[in-house]
Design an enzyme around this catalytic site. Sequence first.
Site, PDB file in Angstrom:
ATOM      1  N   CYS A   1       5.198  -1.744  34.296  1.00 24.27           N
ATOM      2  CA  CYS A   1       5.039  -1.794  35.756  1.00 24.27           C
ATOM      3  C   CYS A   1       6.036  -0.885  36.443  1.00 24.27           C
ATOM      4  O   CYS A   1       5.746  -0.310  37.483  1.00 24.27           O
ATOM      5  CB  CYS A   1       5.140  -3.220  36.266  1.00 24.27           C
ATOM      6  SG  CYS A   1       6.582  -4.078  35.683  1.00 24.27           S
TER       7      CYS A   1
ATOM      8  N   GLU B   1       4.777 -10.308  40.842  1.00 26.61           N
ATOM      9  CA  GLU B   1       5.405  -9.066  40.369  1.00 26.61           C
ATOM     10  C   GLU B   1       4.263  -8.129  40.024  1.00 26.61           C
ATOM     11  O   GLU B   1       3.519  -8.368  39.077  1.00 26.61           O
ATOM     12  CB  GLU B   1       6.311  -9.376  39.176  1.00 26.61           C
ATOM     13  CG  GLU B   1       7.354  -8.306  38.940  1.00 26.61           C
ATOM     14  CD  GLU B   1       6.934  -7.317  37.891  1.00 26.61           C
ATOM     15  OE1 GLU B   1       6.453  -6.226  38.302  1.00 26.61           O
ATOM     16  OE2 GLU B   1       7.057  -7.611  36.712  1.00 26.61           O
TER      17      GLU B   1
ATOM     18  N   LYS C   1      -0.963 -19.095  31.473  1.00 26.84           N
ATOM     19  CA  LYS C   1      -2.174 -18.406  31.008  1.00 26.84           C
ATOM     20  C   LYS C   1      -1.828 -16.974  30.630  1.00 26.84           C
ATOM     21  O   LYS C   1      -1.609 -16.119  31.483  1.00 26.84           O
ATOM     22  CB  LYS C   1      -3.266 -18.371  32.082  1.00 26.84           C
ATOM     23  CG  LYS C   1      -4.584 -17.911  31.459  1.00 26.84           C
ATOM     24  CD  LYS C   1      -5.594 -17.371  32.448  1.00 26.84           C
ATOM     25  CE  LYS C   1      -5.418 -15.914  32.769  1.00 26.84           C
ATOM     26  NZ  LYS C   1      -5.605 -14.976  31.627  1.00 26.84           N
TER      27      LYS C   1
ATOM     28  N   GLY D   1       1.071  -8.829  37.282  1.00 28.69           N
ATOM     29  CA  GLY D   1      -0.170  -8.114  36.983  1.00 28.69           C
ATOM     30  C   GLY D   1      -0.464  -7.102  38.073  1.00 28.69           C
ATOM     31  O   GLY D   1       0.446  -6.614  38.750  1.00 28.69           O
ATOM     32  N   SER D   2      -1.741  -6.821  38.261  1.00 29.72           N
ATOM     33  CA  SER D   2      -2.125  -5.774  39.211  1.00 29.72           C
ATOM     34  C   SER D   2      -1.950  -6.246  40.655  1.00 29.72           C
ATOM     35  O   SER D   2      -2.033  -7.440  40.957  1.00 29.72           O
ATOM     36  CB  SER D   2      -3.586  -5.383  38.982  1.00 29.72           C
ATOM     37  OG  SER D   2      -4.432  -6.482  39.235  1.00 29.72           O
ATOM     38  N   THR D   3      -1.740  -5.305  41.550  1.00 33.18           N
ATOM     39  CA  THR D   3      -1.605  -5.624  42.971  1.00 33.18           C
ATOM     40  C   THR D   3      -2.887  -6.250  43.513  1.00 33.18           C
ATOM     41  O   THR D   3      -2.836  -7.204  44.302  1.00 33.18           O
ATOM     42  CB  THR D   3      -1.221  -4.352  43.754  1.00 33.18           C
ATOM     43  OG1 THR D   3       0.118  -4.010  43.386  1.00 33.18           O
ATOM     44  CG2 THR D   3      -1.275  -4.560  45.261  1.00 33.18           C
ATOM     45  N   GLU D   4      -4.040  -5.753  43.062  1.00 30.57           N
ATOM     46  CA  GLU D   4      -5.322  -6.274  43.566  1.00 30.57           C
ATOM     47  C   GLU D   4      -5.447  -7.769  43.258  1.00 30.57           C
ATOM     48  O   GLU D   4      -5.791  -8.564  44.138  1.00 30.57           O
ATOM     49  CB  GLU D   4      -6.492  -5.509  42.941  1.00 30.57           C
ATOM     50  CG  GLU D   4      -6.619  -4.071  43.429  1.00 30.57           C
ATOM     51  CD  GLU D   4      -5.431  -3.160  43.048  1.00 30.57           C
ATOM     52  OE1 GLU D   4      -4.814  -3.383  41.976  1.00 30.57           O
ATOM     53  OE2 GLU D   4      -5.108  -2.253  43.837  1.00 30.57           O
ATOM     54  N   VAL D   5      -5.163  -8.157  42.018  1.00 33.43           N
ATOM     55  CA  VAL D   5      -5.256  -9.581  41.655  1.00 33.43           C
ATOM     56  C   VAL D   5      -4.117 -10.368  42.313  1.00 33.43           C
ATOM     57  O   VAL D   5      -4.317 -11.500  42.751  1.00 33.43           O
ATOM     58  CB  VAL D   5      -5.283  -9.762  40.120  1.00 33.43           C
ATOM     59  CG1 VAL D   5      -5.195 -11.235  39.745  1.00 33.43           C
ATOM     60  CG2 VAL D   5      -6.560  -9.151  39.538  1.00 33.43           C
ATOM     61  N   GLY D   6      -2.963  -9.756  42.455  1.00 37.26           N
ATOM     62  CA  GLY D   6      -1.844 -10.416  43.138  1.00 37.26           C
ATOM     63  C   GLY D   6      -2.213 -10.809  44.558  1.00 37.26           C
ATOM     64  O   GLY D   6      -1.859 -11.886  45.042  1.00 37.26           O
TER      65      GLY D   6
ATOM     66  N   GLU E   1      -1.358   3.855  40.520  1.00 39.17           N
ATOM     67  CA  GLU E   1      -0.788   3.432  39.242  1.00 39.17           C
ATOM     68  C   GLU E   1      -1.794   3.732  38.131  1.00 39.17           C
ATOM     69  O   GLU E   1      -2.908   3.217  38.149  1.00 39.17           O
ATOM     70  CB  GLU E   1      -0.477   1.931  39.287  1.00 39.17           C
ATOM     71  CG  GLU E   1       0.114   1.407  38.003  1.00 39.17           C
ATOM     72  CD  GLU E   1       0.525  -0.062  38.076  1.00 39.17           C
ATOM     73  OE1 GLU E   1      -0.326  -0.915  38.354  1.00 39.17           O
ATOM     74  OE2 GLU E   1       1.714  -0.342  37.846  1.00 39.17           O
TER      75      GLU E   1
HETATM   76  P1  NAI Z   1      -4.992  -7.973  35.983  1.00 36.87           P
HETATM   77  O1  NAI Z   1      -4.077  -8.040  37.132  1.00 36.87           O
HETATM   78  O2  NAI Z   1      -6.448  -8.209  36.193  1.00 36.87           O
HETATM   79  O3  NAI Z   1      -4.538  -9.036  34.860  1.00 36.87           O
HETATM   80  C1  NAI Z   1      -3.309  -9.699  34.810  1.00 36.87           C
HETATM   81  C2  NAI Z   1      -3.513 -11.190  34.561  1.00 36.87           C
HETATM   82  O4  NAI Z   1      -4.218 -11.762  35.667  1.00 36.87           O
HETATM   83  C3  NAI Z   1      -4.358 -11.529  33.334  1.00 36.87           C
HETATM   84  O5  NAI Z   1      -3.831 -12.687  32.721  1.00 36.87           O
HETATM   85  C4  NAI Z   1      -5.721 -11.832  33.928  1.00 36.87           C
HETATM   86  O6  NAI Z   1      -6.501 -12.681  33.123  1.00 36.87           O
HETATM   87  C5  NAI Z   1      -5.342 -12.507  35.222  1.00 36.87           C
HETATM   88  N1  NAI Z   1      -6.353 -12.472  36.292  1.00 36.87           N
HETATM   89  C6  NAI Z   1      -7.242 -11.484  36.567  1.00 36.87           C
HETATM   90  N2  NAI Z   1      -8.001 -11.806  37.632  1.00 36.87           N
HETATM   91  C7  NAI Z   1      -7.583 -13.025  38.053  1.00 36.87           C
HETATM   92  C8  NAI Z   1      -7.964 -13.899  39.113  1.00 36.87           C
HETATM   93  N3  NAI Z   1      -8.943 -13.578  39.967  1.00 36.87           N
HETATM   94  N4  NAI Z   1      -7.323 -15.079  39.247  1.00 36.87           N
HETATM   95  C9  NAI Z   1      -6.324 -15.410  38.418  1.00 36.87           C
HETATM   96  N5  NAI Z   1      -5.929 -14.638  37.383  1.00 36.87           N
HETATM   97  C10 NAI Z   1      -6.531 -13.459  37.207  1.00 36.87           C
HETATM   98  O7  NAI Z   1      -4.775  -6.581  35.268  1.00 36.87           O
HETATM   99  P2  NAI Z   1      -5.792  -5.786  34.297  1.00 36.87           P
HETATM  100  O8  NAI Z   1      -7.177  -5.818  34.845  1.00 36.87           O
HETATM  101  O9  NAI Z   1      -5.611  -6.272  32.932  1.00 36.87           O
HETATM  102  O10 NAI Z   1      -5.219  -4.313  34.436  1.00 36.87           O
HETATM  103  C11 NAI Z   1      -5.680  -3.479  35.489  1.00 36.87           C
HETATM  104  C12 NAI Z   1      -4.570  -2.634  36.043  1.00 36.87           C
HETATM  105  O11 NAI Z   1      -3.599  -3.480  36.614  1.00 36.87           O
HETATM  106  C13 NAI Z   1      -3.797  -1.816  35.037  1.00 36.87           C
HETATM  107  O12 NAI Z   1      -4.418  -0.600  34.763  1.00 36.87           O
HETATM  108  C14 NAI Z   1      -2.485  -1.633  35.737  1.00 36.87           C
HETATM  109  O13 NAI Z   1      -2.568  -0.579  36.654  1.00 36.87           O
HETATM  110  C15 NAI Z   1      -2.320  -2.923  36.499  1.00 36.87           C
HETATM  111  N6  NAI Z   1      -1.442  -3.864  35.783  1.00 36.87           N
HETATM  112  C16 NAI Z   1      -0.148  -3.950  36.195  1.00 36.87           C
HETATM  113  C17 NAI Z   1       0.724  -4.765  35.527  1.00 36.87           C
HETATM  114  C18 NAI Z   1       2.137  -4.871  35.939  1.00 36.87           C
HETATM  115  O14 NAI Z   1       2.963  -5.379  35.191  1.00 36.87           O
HETATM  116  N7  NAI Z   1       2.480  -4.439  37.111  1.00 36.87           N
HETATM  117  C19 NAI Z   1       0.323  -5.533  34.338  1.00 36.87           C
HETATM  118  C20 NAI Z   1      -1.086  -5.402  34.018  1.00 36.87           C
HETATM  119  C21 NAI Z   1      -1.902  -4.582  34.720  1.00 36.87           C
END
Ligand code: NAI
Length: 501
Positions: free
Chosen positions: A308, A274, A199, A252-257, A405
Amino acid sequence: MTQRTSNLDSKTQAFLARQTHRMLIGGDWVDALDDKRIQVENPAEETIIGSIPSAHSDDVHKAVSCAKNALSQDDWGRMRPSARQNMLLKLADLIERDARTIAELEAIDNGKSAAVAQAVDVGLGLEFFRYMAGWATKIEGSTLDVSMPFLPPEAEFSAYTRREPVGVVAAIIPWNFPFLMACWKLAPALAAGCTIVLKPAEQTSLSALYLGELIGEAGFPDGVVNIVTGDGQTTGSALVSHPDVNKISFTGSTEVGQIIGRAAMDNMARVTLELGGKSPMIVLADCDPEKAAQGTAAAIFFNQGQTCSAGSRVYIHRSIFDTVVDRLAELAEAIPLGSGLDPDAQMGPLVSQIQLDRVCSYIEKGRQEGARLVTGGERADRKGYYVKPTIFVSEDDSIVIAKEEIFGPVLVAIPFDNVDDAVDRANDSRYGLAASIWSNDLSQVQTLIPKLKAGTVWVNGHNMLDANMPFGGYKLSGVGRDMGKQSLDSYLETKAVVMAL
Ligand code: NAI
Ligand code: MG
């Protein structure tokens, strides 16, 4: 379509002209069952350039079923390792053939530079497929001597371990390196013999969909790779909670991780995460200040700071602090802003209005907290989600902009007097993804490396990634590693076999 398309590669033009893009389930290109769609935006122009399906839990279920079914089909489940290797190599060749198209799609969908995307995102991605192709034929277990002290002394055994594909992989990736992250997840999963449901991020799905076409052309059997598009709340959460998913790989984000890690445990799915970072850079008194300024500027401003492992806080020895910060400001002010398709631009827009607002609110916070703004500090006066390269100076590194971040082109520079104190402050973070040291004093550097709590330490450089180097975080920056052999291992189970002879 309002963007200038005349200079684009003909394949890019043809792909964009479809506008109503579809997702890949079981070898078929389909819409969502309920026909819901999400708009695709070009962040440099603030224009809508098409739409992607918004997959519902029923669509996700179909994709997972196809992946599960493909696992046990002879054409994938019994494919010889060398055939898997050759298929991965074929895919890498197709990516190389269409590198320009992929890079242009990335530039239009994400905002990043097409030239940089072609060299870095696509270049590293196809290199990673070739690297992982090599591992497909080198998966091995061990033979072990066993004792079984409770059995009679004359009993004999043969015991060994075998590695097996973990099964159905769910991969969820972010919008900052859309194509490269797809490669980081797909390559080891396929080398290991798994099947996968990918996804991509809802903001940037086009390059993954294009990759889906190349996967078909390379000859992967239907259902081995499925690509579902949609947001996290609907599509992502349906995918990570599906009971037939055996492993989840997330960036992605730590919160969603954290949410995904908990969901994984409900089904005991294997999980690698990651996540975010606030990666420190330590500039020692003996370094070459010009090299340090150039390197640390690149570490934060590359990819508009949406990396990241971005070097987002820099600890500089007080004796060279002003010299390095003045030079950093000059470099920041010389960065030309512009669309990813503009060959003269070095920094593009942020990915979305939401990200622009988030970064601008951090800049405002920095001002309120009393950090001194050296340069930038505002949205650029033009169409598109551009933020000027921004540098703050602060003695105090407990302020929010030095802790959280930001994921934008915002650097916080902090002076230090004592190296041990700099290391303690560098480590005083909930994150531990990466760190860099800028110095030519070898023994000093060697004593600092073990003290830094980070998954990667770079010396006189930053963001130096390689297919063979594991990448991932300590602390809240994640679990497990992408890339390298360690990544392959996370897509394999170990089966212990004992035979009584
Ligand atoms: P996010 O972590 O929400 O999105 C990343 C992926 O997770 C996307 O594909 C999204 O659709 C998916 N996702 C979101 N909520 C989910 C859930 N409950 N269950 C399963 N999948 C889910 O990141 P977002 O909101 O786009 O960015 C917010 C902040 O996160 C950024 O400002 C940045 O600080 C951080 N971030 C860090 C990344 C990294 O590589 N470390 C990459 C993207 C964002
Ligand atoms: Mg977009």
